[in-house]
Design a protein around this motif. Structure first.
Motif, PDB file in Angstrom:
ATOM      1  N   PHE A  57       0.825  -1.200   0.000  1.00 40.23           N
ATOM      2  CA  PHE A  57       0.000   0.000   0.000  1.00 40.23           C
ATOM      3  C   PHE A  57       0.861   1.252   0.000  1.00 40.23           C
ATOM      4  O   PHE A  57       1.879   1.313   0.690  1.00 40.23           O
ATOM      5  CB  PHE A  57      -0.924   0.003   1.222  1.00 40.23           C
ATOM      6  CG  PHE A  57      -2.100  -0.933   1.078  1.00 40.23           C
ATOM      7  CD1 PHE A  57      -3.389  -0.441   1.021  1.00 40.23           C
ATOM      8  CD2 PHE A  57      -1.924  -2.303   0.997  1.00 40.23           C
ATOM      9  CE1 PHE A  57      -4.485  -1.283   0.869  1.00 40.23           C
ATOM     10  CE2 PHE A  57      -3.003  -3.164   0.848  1.00 40.23           C
ATOM     11  CZ  PHE A  57      -4.283  -2.657   0.784  1.00 40.23           C
ATOM     12  N   LYS A  58       0.436   2.233  -0.781  1.00 39.97           N
ATOM     13  CA  LYS A  58       1.148   3.509  -0.832  1.00 39.97           C
ATOM     14  C   LYS A  58       0.409   4.507   0.041  1.00 39.97           C
ATOM     15  O   LYS A  58      -0.806   4.422   0.231  1.00 39.97           O
ATOM     16  CB  LYS A  58       1.283   4.017  -2.266  1.00 39.97           C
ATOM     17  CG  LYS A  58      -0.028   4.170  -3.026  1.00 39.97           C
ATOM     18  CD  LYS A  58       0.224   4.472  -4.494  1.00 39.97           C
ATOM     19  CE  LYS A  58      -1.062   4.370  -5.318  1.00 39.97           C
ATOM     20  NZ  LYS A  58      -0.790   4.486  -6.759  1.00 39.97           N
ATOM     21  N   THR A  59       1.168   5.454   0.563  1.00 39.63           N
ATOM     22  CA  THR A  59       0.622   6.493   1.424  1.00 39.63           C
ATOM     23  C   THR A  59       0.616   7.799   0.645  1.00 39.63           C
ATOM     24  O   THR A  59       1.669   8.278   0.238  1.00 39.63           O
ATOM     25  CB  THR A  59       1.473   6.641   2.702  1.00 39.63           C
ATOM     26  OG1 THR A  59       1.591   5.367   3.346  1.00 39.63           O
ATOM     27  CG2 THR A  59       0.862   7.642   3.656  1.00 39.63           C
ATOM     28  N   LEU A  60      -0.566   8.336   0.453  1.00 38.84           N
ATOM     29  CA  LEU A  60      -0.731   9.585  -0.281  1.00 38.84           C
ATOM     30  C   LEU A  60      -1.336  10.635   0.644  1.00 38.84           C
ATOM     31  O   LEU A  60      -2.116  10.299   1.540  1.00 38.84           O
ATOM     32  CB  LEU A  60      -1.651   9.365  -1.491  1.00 38.84           C
ATOM     33  CG  LEU A  60      -1.196   8.273  -2.462  1.00 38.84           C
ATOM     34  CD1 LEU A  60      -2.285   7.984  -3.485  1.00 38.84           C
ATOM     35  CD2 LEU A  60       0.089   8.676  -3.143  1.00 38.84           C
ATOM     36  N   VAL A  61      -0.972  11.882   0.421  1.00 42.68           N
ATOM     37  CA  VAL A  61      -1.532  12.968   1.227  1.00 42.68           C
ATOM     38  C   VAL A  61      -2.368  13.845   0.311  1.00 42.68           C
ATOM     39  O   VAL A  61      -1.890  14.296  -0.735  1.00 42.68           O
ATOM     40  CB  VAL A  61      -0.434  13.790   1.931  1.00 42.68           C
ATOM     41  CG1 VAL A  61      -1.055  14.899   2.774  1.00 42.68           C
ATOM     42  CG2 VAL A  61       0.442  12.880   2.801  1.00 42.68           C
ATOM     43  N   ALA A  62      -3.617  14.047   0.713  1.00 41.03           N
ATOM     44  CA  ALA A  62      -4.557  14.850  -0.064  1.00 41.03           C
ATOM     45  C   ALA A  62      -5.076  15.986   0.800  1.00 41.03           C
ATOM     46  O   ALA A  62      -4.989  15.951   2.031  1.00 41.03           O
ATOM     47  CB  ALA A  62      -5.709  13.981  -0.556  1.00 41.03           C
ATOM     48  N   ASP A  63      -5.619  16.973   0.127  1.00 44.54           N
ATOM     49  CA  ASP A  63      -6.271  18.100   0.794  1.00 44.54           C
ATOM     50  C   ASP A  63      -7.773  17.901   0.621  1.00 44.54           C
ATOM     51  O   ASP A  63      -8.281  17.917  -0.494  1.00 44.54           O
ATOM     52  CB  ASP A  63      -5.826  19.411   0.136  1.00 44.54           C
ATOM     53  CG  ASP A  63      -6.449  20.629   0.776  1.00 44.54           C
ATOM     54  OD1 ASP A  63      -7.651  20.585   1.131  1.00 44.54           O
ATOM     55  OD2 ASP A  63      -5.757  21.641   0.901  1.00 44.54           O
ATOM     56  N   VAL A  64      -8.460  17.654   1.733  1.00 47.27           N
ATOM     57  CA  VAL A  64      -9.908  17.488   1.701  1.00 47.27           C
ATOM     58  C   VAL A  64     -10.533  18.705   2.373  1.00 47.27           C
ATOM     59  O   VAL A  64     -10.415  18.875   3.591  1.00 47.27           O
ATOM     60  CB  VAL A  64     -10.359  16.188   2.404  1.00 47.27           C
ATOM     61  CG1 VAL A  64     -11.885  16.059   2.347  1.00 47.27           C
ATOM     62  CG2 VAL A  64      -9.698  14.966   1.774  1.00 47.27           C
ATOM     63  N   LEU A  84     -12.451   9.392  -1.280  1.00 45.99           N
ATOM     64  CA  LEU A  84     -11.715   9.843  -0.093  1.00 45.99           C
ATOM     65  C   LEU A  84     -12.466  10.964   0.607  1.00 45.99           C
ATOM     66  O   LEU A  84     -12.659  10.931   1.823  1.00 45.99           O
ATOM     67  CB  LEU A  84     -10.305  10.306  -0.464  1.00 45.99           C
ATOM     68  CG  LEU A  84      -9.490  10.913   0.686  1.00 45.99           C
ATOM     69  CD1 LEU A  84      -9.226   9.878   1.779  1.00 45.99           C
ATOM     70  CD2 LEU A  84      -8.193  11.509   0.165  1.00 45.99           C
ATOM     71  N   ALA A  85     -12.895  11.960  -0.157  1.00 50.32           N
ATOM     72  CA  ALA A  85     -13.641  13.076   0.429  1.00 50.32           C
ATOM     73  C   ALA A  85     -14.887  12.561   1.148  1.00 50.32           C
ATOM     74  O   ALA A  85     -15.165  12.943   2.295  1.00 50.32           O
ATOM     75  CB  ALA A  85     -14.008  14.094  -0.639  1.00 50.32           C
ATOM     76  N   ARG A  92     -14.781  17.911  -1.331  1.00 56.41           N
ATOM     77  CA  ARG A  92     -13.822  17.947  -2.427  1.00 56.41           C
ATOM     78  C   ARG A  92     -12.427  17.579  -1.937  1.00 56.41           C
ATOM     79  O   ARG A  92     -11.978  18.040  -0.895  1.00 56.41           O
ATOM     80  CB  ARG A  92     -13.820  19.356  -3.016  1.00 56.41           C
ATOM     81  CG  ARG A  92     -12.945  19.512  -4.203  1.00 56.41           C
ATOM     82  CD  ARG A  92     -12.951  20.944  -4.680  1.00 56.41           C
ATOM     83  NE  ARG A  92     -11.778  21.140  -5.493  1.00 56.41           N
ATOM     84  CZ  ARG A  92     -11.817  21.392  -6.787  1.00 56.41           C
ATOM     85  NH1 ARG A  92     -12.950  21.533  -7.386  1.00 56.41           N
ATOM     86  NH2 ARG A  92     -10.709  21.538  -7.464  1.00 56.41           N
ATOM     87  N   ALA A  93     -11.727  16.786  -2.748  1.00 55.97           N
ATOM     88  CA  ALA A  93     -10.358  16.392  -2.407  1.00 55.97           C
ATOM     89  C   ALA A  93      -9.456  16.600  -3.608  1.00 55.97           C
ATOM     90  O   ALA A  93      -9.876  16.429  -4.750  1.00 55.97           O
ATOM     91  CB  ALA A  93     -10.309  14.931  -1.974  1.00 55.97           C
ATOM     92  N   ALA A  94      -8.223  16.984  -3.340  1.00 57.05           N
ATOM     93  CA  ALA A  94      -7.186  17.131  -4.358  1.00 57.05           C
ATOM     94  C   ALA A  94      -5.880  16.691  -3.731  1.00 57.05           C
ATOM     95  O   ALA A  94      -5.713  16.744  -2.510  1.00 57.05           O
ATOM     96  CB  ALA A  94      -7.084  18.585  -4.822  1.00 57.05           C
ATOM     97  N   MET A  95      -4.958  16.258  -4.559  1.00 62.67           N
ATOM     98  CA  MET A  95      -3.659  15.864  -4.018  1.00 62.67           C
ATOM     99  C   MET A  95      -2.995  17.077  -3.380  1.00 62.67           C
ATOM    100  O   MET A  95      -3.073  18.193  -3.902  1.00 62.67           O
ATOM    101  CB  MET A  95      -2.767  15.290  -5.121  1.00 62.67           C
ATOM    102  CG  MET A  95      -3.276  13.964  -5.682  1.00 62.67           C
ATOM    103  SD  MET A  95      -3.619  12.702  -4.419  1.00 62.67           S
ATOM    104  CE  MET A  95      -1.989  12.463  -3.732  1.00 62.67           C
ATOM    105  N   ALA A  96      -2.363  16.854  -2.243  1.00 58.84           N
ATOM    106  CA  ALA A  96      -1.682  17.934  -1.526  1.00 58.84           C
ATOM    107  C   ALA A  96      -0.380  18.299  -2.233  1.00 58.84           C
ATOM    108  O   ALA A  96       0.208  17.474  -2.942  1.00 58.84           O
ATOM    109  CB  ALA A  96      -1.384  17.504  -0.093  1.00 58.84           C
TER     110      ALA A  96
END
Length: 167
Positions: A57-64, A84-85, A92-96
């Motif tokens: 599993f990869k760890t991603l950081v998003a801005d929700v 995710l959101a 709304r979510a976007a990659m950080a």
């Protein structure tokens, strides 16, 4: 799985492995030689360890909605930002921004672990993790993975389990 002693962790552990040891969780560390030219950190890890990409599993950081949120999804797929959101009650979510993700977590891109982060962020683990006895996530640096039960990962990160990955 071998549990690392506190002495072993103090002599070379990452914040992720130190957190696991402090929690008394059983885990196995997998180290491999990272190839900077490989196009995917996660796929490289799966190949190097001889583990199915569905278990890595990869760890991603998003801005929700203005809140940094950690998403943990199989390297074999992608993050569904809408899912995710929804999982955290957002709209709304976007990659950080990668630099912000690195500063906030204390880890470098390609080595961000869901464990032992500088600042505790809301975390969502893809529901597919439940199908496996153990999964692998970054141990806090490129070329280092930690294998543990998805139940332990969920408890330690206070993660929400939700279907946030897509193939």
């Amino acid at each position: 799985m071998a549990k690392k002693s506190k002495k072993q962790q103090q002599s070379g552990g990452t914040p992720a492995t130190v957190a696991l040891t402090a929690a008394g969780v059983e885990y196995t560390v997998h180290a491999y030689d990272h190839d900077p030219s490989h196009p995917s950190y996660g796929e490289e890890a799966a190949e190097a360890m001889g583990v199915s990409p569905e278990r890595v599993f990869k760890t991603l950081v998003a801005d929700v909605d203005g809140t940094l949120t950690v998403a943990v999804v199989p390297v074999a797929g992608q993050l569904d930002l809408k899912a995710l959101a929804a999982a955290v009650g957002g709209k709304r979510a976007a990659m950080a921004d990668p630099a912000l993700a690195e500063r906030t977590t204390g880890y470098v891109r390609g080595g961000i672990s869901p464990l032992g982060q500088r600042k505790k962020l809301p975390t969502v683990l893809d529901a597919s993790a439940s199908a496996h006895t153990t999964i692998c996530v970054s141990a806090g640096r490129r070329g280092l993975e930690v294998e543990l039960s998805p139940t332990d990962l969920t408890k330690l990160t206070e993660a929400v389990l939700a279907p946030i990955g897509r193939t």
